[in-house]
Design a protein around this motif. Structure first.
Motif, mmCIF file in Angstrom:
data_model
loop_
_atom_site.group_PDB
_atom_site.id
_atom_site.type_symbol
_atom_site.label_atom_id
_atom_site.label_comp_id
_atom_site.label_asym_id
_atom_site.label_seq_id
_atom_site.Cartn_x
_atom_site.Cartn_y
_atom_site.Cartn_z
ATOM 1 N N GLU A 269 0.812 -1.224 0.000
ATOM 2 C CA GLU A 269 0.000 0.000 0.000
ATOM 3 C C GLU A 269 0.846 1.275 0.000
ATOM 4 O O GLU A 269 0.619 2.161 -0.836
ATOM 5 N N PRO A 270 1.838 1.454 0.901
ATOM 6 C CA PRO A 270 2.595 2.716 0.853
ATOM 7 C C PRO A 270 3.411 2.885 -0.430
ATOM 8 O O PRO A 270 3.581 4.004 -0.907
ATOM 9 N N ALA A 271 3.900 1.785 -0.993
ATOM 10 C CA ALA A 271 4.659 1.885 -2.244
ATOM 11 C C ALA A 271 3.737 2.284 -3.395
ATOM 12 O O ALA A 271 4.090 3.132 -4.223
ATOM 13 N N LEU A 272 2.553 1.694 -3.450
ATOM 14 C CA LEU A 272 1.601 2.035 -4.511
ATOM 15 C C LEU A 272 1.059 3.448 -4.334
ATOM 16 O O LEU A 272 0.857 4.165 -5.327
ATOM 17 N N SER A 273 0.837 3.867 -3.101
ATOM 18 C CA SER A 273 0.372 5.241 -2.852
ATOM 19 C C SER A 273 1.402 6.256 -3.330
ATOM 20 O O SER A 273 1.056 7.269 -3.937
ATOM 21 N N PHE A 274 2.676 5.982 -3.051
ATOM 22 C CA PHE A 274 3.737 6.881 -3.503
ATOM 23 C C PHE A 274 3.782 6.905 -5.030
ATOM 24 O O PHE A 274 3.899 7.968 -5.641
ATOM 25 N N HIS A 275 3.651 5.750 -5.646
ATOM 26 C CA HIS A 275 3.657 5.661 -7.109
ATOM 27 C C HIS A 275 2.520 6.504 -7.698
ATOM 28 O O HIS A 275 2.726 7.268 -8.638
#
Length: 110
Positions: free
Chosen positions: A98-104
């Protein structure tokens, strides 16, 4: 099945709706979405995440998370964290993606 192969399969399934491209780098298999790396399944079974550097402190406070290293001793910087295998079990993988996809997605908005 090795820890890395298992993680690759799980990440592949979790990101299947985003049509990721798999690229060998960062000592494992990196998953690129829209041309940018989001996560990598490393040889040791850890998950490497590209994150918002401002979120690093909060993410590093979670169990199983530590600063990402290139090799054995070179820090990758605040925009990168690694997550241990144990923290990725069950629903743990989705919680870490989730945090990696949110940053993306935030990068797409710029």
């Amino acid at each position: 099945m090795t820890a890395q192969k298992d993680l690759v399969e799980r990440v592949r399934e979790a990101l299947s709706d985003r049509d990721p491209r798999e690229v060998p780098m960062f000592g494992g298999v990196s998953f690129m979405v829209e041309g940018r790396m989001v996560v990598a399944a490393r040889r040791d079974g850890e998950l490497l995440l590209r994150i918002d550097p401002t979120a690093a402190k909060d993410l590093l406070a979670r169990p199983g998370c530590h600063p990402a290293l290139m090799g054995t001793d070179r820090p990758m910087g605040d925009g990168w964290v690694s997550v241990e295998q144990a923290a990725l079990q069950g629903a743990g993988l989705d919680a870490w993606l989730e945090p990696a996809l949110s940053f993306h997605e935030a990068q797409d908005a710029k």
